[in-house]
Write a protein that holds these residues in place. Structure first.
Motif, PDB file in Angstrom:
ATOM      1  N   PHE A 165      26.374  68.753  28.833  1.00 53.59           N
ATOM      2  CA  PHE A 165      27.036  67.471  28.982  1.00 53.59           C
ATOM      3  C   PHE A 165      26.194  66.605  29.898  1.00 53.59           C
ATOM      4  O   PHE A 165      25.287  67.079  30.574  1.00 53.59           O
ATOM      5  CB  PHE A 165      28.458  67.625  29.538  1.00 53.59           C
ATOM      6  N   LEU A 171      30.277  61.799  26.412  1.00 52.27           N
ATOM      7  CA  LEU A 171      29.362  62.893  26.495  1.00 52.27           C
ATOM      8  C   LEU A 171      28.463  62.892  27.689  1.00 52.27           C
ATOM      9  O   LEU A 171      27.555  63.660  27.727  1.00 52.27           O
ATOM     10  CB  LEU A 171      28.468  62.878  25.300  1.00 52.27           C
ATOM     11  N   SER A 172      28.625  62.034  28.578  1.00 52.95           N
ATOM     12  CA  SER A 172      27.789  62.087  29.736  1.00 52.95           C
ATOM     13  C   SER A 172      28.409  61.212  30.782  1.00 52.95           C
ATOM     14  O   SER A 172      29.307  60.440  30.515  1.00 52.95           O
ATOM     15  CB  SER A 172      26.383  61.596  29.431  1.00 52.95           C
ATOM     16  N   LEU A 254      35.308  64.019  28.899  1.00 56.06           N
ATOM     17  CA  LEU A 254      33.946  64.546  29.015  1.00 56.06           C
ATOM     18  C   LEU A 254      33.672  65.413  27.788  1.00 56.06           C
ATOM     19  O   LEU A 254      34.189  66.520  27.671  1.00 56.06           O
ATOM     20  CB  LEU A 254      33.792  65.373  30.296  1.00 56.06           C
ATOM     21  N   TYR A 255      32.876  64.893  26.857  1.00 60.46           N
ATOM     22  CA  TYR A 255      32.575  65.613  25.631  1.00 60.46           C
ATOM     23  C   TYR A 255      31.325  66.462  25.833  1.00 60.46           C
ATOM     24  O   TYR A 255      30.365  66.040  26.485  1.00 60.46           O
ATOM     25  CB  TYR A 255      32.363  64.634  24.476  1.00 60.46           C
ATOM     26  N   ILE A 256      31.327  67.647  25.243  1.00 65.46           N
ATOM     27  CA  ILE A 256      30.195  68.569  25.405  1.00 65.46           C
ATOM     28  C   ILE A 256      29.599  68.869  24.035  1.00 65.46           C
ATOM     29  O   ILE A 256      30.283  68.822  23.001  1.00 65.46           O
ATOM     30  CB  ILE A 256      30.623  69.883  26.099  1.00 65.46           C
TER      31      ILE A 256
END
Length: 913
Positions: A165, A171-172, A254-256
């Motif tokens: 991430f 995503l960041s 928060l996307y990983i």
């Protein structure tokens, strides 16, 4: 001053979870701990998730007062000492998501992270450890006998293994990992008028009452902050965050991604250039080797991975002022309905076509997705065997050729799918053919068709000295640089060994063009056995090993050195062990891993009264949705593409500025010094103490430290061809030490960080058990593996220590020459004289008032000391030559003298007469 666009940095980068009997309070802050947000999670609901987000930005003082009131209000007896009503449960770096099986909800938190790469000041982190906490309290918990089994299956997906991430809304904290660098920088270069209209639209449609604060800035100092929606195909926790996506502020999301991330430093005469490799594994139709083959009904294929190599000049950090280049390629299973029956317990189960697809429906859906994301041309490099005694892999080749031929007859001729079949296994067995030479030819033709991305115009030196290969380069040329249009799609049967080698060769060819476009080499060509290619090959080997472990259960069996036929004789035994490991994993553990992936990605939802996950005979119906219901509309057999996509080719539709894509953006106007867009403070962090030992740029793999020879007199250029015994790796001595270094490097992507890395200790209920697990993981994974026996220690020392002549260029046992002795005596005299001080200067210094510091020379010499330098005197003739040179640059030419005329006549006589 015109407004500029910048990525928005998330204000939730640190988390602390506080606990009471009735609530969980999740407090999030930015890295500087100047802005805070608070989530309230209800613990009295046994099966429902109740989350309240007030969407207010708190200061540090306000948060302390809030927590103090919560602590006071939740004590059992007012004023009782020693009893706290608010407990600190765990500290974390992000929320992976919320999940429910048959009881209540769990929250999954990232408790440890490690920095893996840096792109333009935006850090990319690897998840090192997570904590899964049950939300409802014990008084309302309704137990279920199968809950523990679902929990074990879910936790079989090791989140500490290659999940990444980089904090932002998508995503960041500040960089979108689900998209390519070309997409991210294209968004930042949007026209200013469109950003203004999007800002107005965001303000009108915003449901956040605090969103409008700070939109109106003074004068022209405003900066537009942009963030986009993630590309959900490569997001692995989208299902876990779906339940809160419309409830909480986007800072909490928060996307990983899952795949690989590695970065190395290429030093070109001291100029740092970062080479980054990012692999994004698709979350659609994801699974293990024999259980996921081909494609599903929606065009998603198994083992689909998008690999992007990024090259950036690290001397300039900014996205707008720096030099960045990237190249993207894809691997994935053959887009057909096919599978392999593993019940036969054979190393190579027979390939069967499960459904007849005369109109290539599933292939059409797959290539339509690729045209939308990458543009045209789509190039297929098929490495499947063409000639076999018993028809096995050839079944796939014949069906794929038929599908591509059918689809191409309806596409415009300039955008047709290019199909390149090449039996790599056949050429490998031949002693007369060089596999990599043939792959290099294919790579050159592919890169020339697709081009690559670079964010700066062609350098002036390439215009003065144009290269033939550079003029034939494809892609799209724009005023600010170049865009990659189209993509290479490589496949074999497993998309592991052969595919990784082919991708390495294409990446090596693209790397040469990238270096040339940034003005770092004079010709777009790189040779093997150079430091640059060795560094790039090591990155690709780590990349291939990681992807192979995720899909096949073992590391690569055949590597680049295998196809170059320079692998050591011990490599054959290692290949056998990797083959056995892969067979064991496929036969005994892949089914459990597939169940875990299905549960983690939300493909299967446990429901009371329905069959459990382990009771299903197959997961075919979970991944093929058309088997459970009739599709509402059927796509055309001839016009199989999306109309909007075909209009903008060869550009990818996702990067075209249109109304549909603008809706995916969130645009907000900030003051230029706002923390949300201040990447300088985010990267350098002036508010905290930094240690050089912990600095990531000094710890990453470097071509000068890890690959360049350590001997004197060697060309330091990373583009110089070295002999095998000249590389920096050979300094390690015997074979066992080299293997030890390789093992440490291979485990770098999965090993826990050293104690100096960022880590948050968990203080949940089972602290002692957590500590024991962390100590065990460190001892097993981060401790270097010693592969030498004690009896060989003396031999290792002898091999490591090099002769003094080789290291320093001299041998102290030899006698010194008179010239060396005279130089040394002068050096000693200089050292003795530097401590002499002038008494008069000391007296003057003593009279200076307090608080005034006056530096005094420490050398006896009146000139050229360390505090002042007298400029050298230039004679009159040299001054005239310099002035004539300046005037010549302005077009003022000096008349020729007699000496110049006679010299020119002499030159003509000797040259032409």
């Amino acid at each position: 001053m015109p407004a500029a666009a910048a990525p928005i940095i998330s204000s939730v980068q640190k988390l602390v979870l506080y606990e009471t009997r009735a609530r969980y309070f999740l407090v999030g802050s930015n890295h500087a701990e100047t802005k805070y947000r608070v989530l309230k999670i209800d613990r009295t609901e046994p099966k429902d998730l109740v989350i309240i987000d007030d969407r207010h930005v708190y200061t540090q003082q306000e948060v302390r007062e809030l927590l103090g009131r919560l602590d006071l209000g939740n004590r059992t007896k007012m004023g009782q000492k020693g009893s706290s009503g608010l407990f600190r449960a765990v500290s974390a770096f992000g929320v992976v998501g919320f999940v429910r099986f048959l009881e209540g909800y769990y929250i999954v938190l990232i408790t440890k992270r490690r920095k893996m790469a840096d792109i333009g000041g935006h850090a990319i982190y690897k998840v090192e450890d997570t904590n899964m906490i049950y939300i409802p309290n014990d008084s309302v918990r309704i137990t279920h006998p199968d809950e523990a089994r679902y929990l074990r299956i879910f936790q079989n997906v090791d989140l500490s293994s290659n999940f990444y991430f980089s904090f932002s809304y998508v995503l960041s904290y500040s960089y979108d990992l689900s998209h390519s660098l070309q997409y991210n920088l294209t968004v930042l270069r949007m026209p200013l008028e469109m950003l203004k209209s999007e800002t107005t639209q965001t303000r009108q449609e915003s449901f956040d009452i605090f969103e409008d604060e700070g939109l109106i800035t003074q004068g022209g100092s405003g900066v537009f902050g942009i963030c986009s929606e993630p590309y959900m195909k490569y997001v692995w926790n989208g299902e876990l965050l779906d339940i809160i996506k419309n409830t909480v502020h986007r800072d909490w999301l928060l996307y990983i991604i899952h795949g690989f991330c590695g970065q190395s430093k290429l030093l070109i005469y001291g100029r740092p250039v970062y080479v980054t490799l990012i692999a994004r594994r698709s979350s659609k139709f994801a699974g293990t080797r024999f259980l996921k083959r081909g494609a599903n009904c929606e065009g998603d294929v198994a083992n689909e991975v998008e690999t992007e190599q990024i090259l950036c000049d690290a001397s300039v950090m900014s996205f707008t002022a720096g030099s960045y280049s990237s190249y993207v390629q894809v691997r994935g299973s053959v887009p057909l309905y096919w599978s392999q029956d593993i019940s036969t317990m054979m190393p190579k189960p027979p390939i069967t076509l499960d459904q007849a697809d005369p109109f290539a429906h599933v292939a059409a859906l797959h290539f339509d997705q690729m045209l939308q994301r990458f543009g045209s041309p789509i190039i297929i490099l098929n490495l499947v065997k063409e000639r076999e005694k018993r028809k096995h892999e050839r079944i796939l080749s014949e069906e794929l050729v038929a599908a591509v031929t059918y689809l191409n007859q309806f596409l415009p001729p300039e955008h047709t799918i290019i199909y390149i079949p090449w039996d790599m296994a056949k050429y490998t067995k031949s002693k007369l053919c060089n596999v990599l030479d043939r792959l290099n030819v294919i790579a050159e033709s592919v890169v020339k068709k697709t081009g690559f991305f670079v964010n700066r115009p062609d350098s002036y030196c390439s215009i003065l000295r144009p290269d033939e290969k550079w003029n034939e380069l494809g892609g799209c040329v724009i005023p600010t640089g170049r865009l990659q249009t189209g993509v290479l799609r490589t496949n074999c049967v497993d998309c592991l060994d052969r595919t990784n080698t082919a991708q390495f060769m294409v990446g090596k060819c693209a790397l040469a063009y990238q270096l040339y476009s940034l003005g770092l080499i004079d010709k777009p060509n790189l040779q093997f056995d150079t430091d640059a290619v060795r560094l790039f090959e090591e990155l690709y080997e780590d990349h291939g090993d990681t992807l192979s472990l995720q899909y096949g259960g073992s590391q690569l069996v055949h590597r680049v050195k295998t196809y170059r036929k320079i692998a050591p004789w011990t490599q054959h035994s290692k290949d056998i062990m990797q083959t056995l490991s892969r067979y064991y994993s496929n036969a005994f553990s892949d089914a459990d891993r597939q169940d875990s992936i299905n549960l983690f990605l939300g493909v299967f939802h446990p429901t009371e009264g329905k069959p459990h996950l382990w009771e299903l005979p197959t997961d075919f119906y979970l991944h093929h949705k058309n088997t459970m219901r009739l599709l509402p509309t059927r796509r055309s057999y001839t016009y199989w593409w999306t109309p909007e996509v075909i209009k903008h080719l060869p550009l990818p539709y996702d990067e075209v500025i249109c109304a549909a894509n603008l809706k995916k953006l969130i645009v907000k106007k900030f003051h230029k010094y706002e923390e949300e867009i201040d990447i300088h403070n985010e990267f350098f962090r002036p508010y905290e103490l930094s240690s050089f030992d912990d600095t990531f740029c000094l710890a990453m793999t470097s071509s000068a430290r890890d690959f360049m020879p350590k001997t004197v007199g060697i060309d330091p250029s990373p583009f110089t061809v070295r002999k095998p015994d000249e590389t920096g790796k050979s300094v390690l001595g015997n074979k066992s030490n080299r293997e030890e270094a390789v093992l440490q490097r291979k485990t770098a992507a999965s090993a826990p960080p050293p104690p100096s890395e960022e880590a948050v200790s968990s203080s949940s209920e089972d602290d002692s058990g957590t500590d024991r697990e962390e100590e065990g993981s460190v001892s097993q994974r981060s401790t270097p593996v010693k592969m030498t026996d004690t009896g060989d220690s003396t031999k290792v020392t002898e091999n490591v220590v090099q002769p003094m002549k080789e290291v320093y260029g001299i041998n102290l046992s030899d006698g010194l020459s008179e010239e060396d002795l005279s130089i040394y005596s002068r050096f000693v005299q200089l050292g003795q004289s530097q401590h002499k001080q002038d008494k008069s200067s000391q007296q003057l210094c003593s009279r200076c008032p307090d608080g005034v510091i006056k530096l005094t020379p420490i050398s006896a010499f009146s000139q050229d000391n360390i505090y002042e330098v007298q400029p050298p005197r230039v004679d009159r003739k040299s001054t005239e030559i310099f002035q004539a040179h300046i005037q010549a640059s302005q077009g003022i030419m000096q008349p020729l003298g007699k000496e110049d005329t006679s010299m020119y006549r002499e030159y003509i006589r000797n040259r032409y007469l």
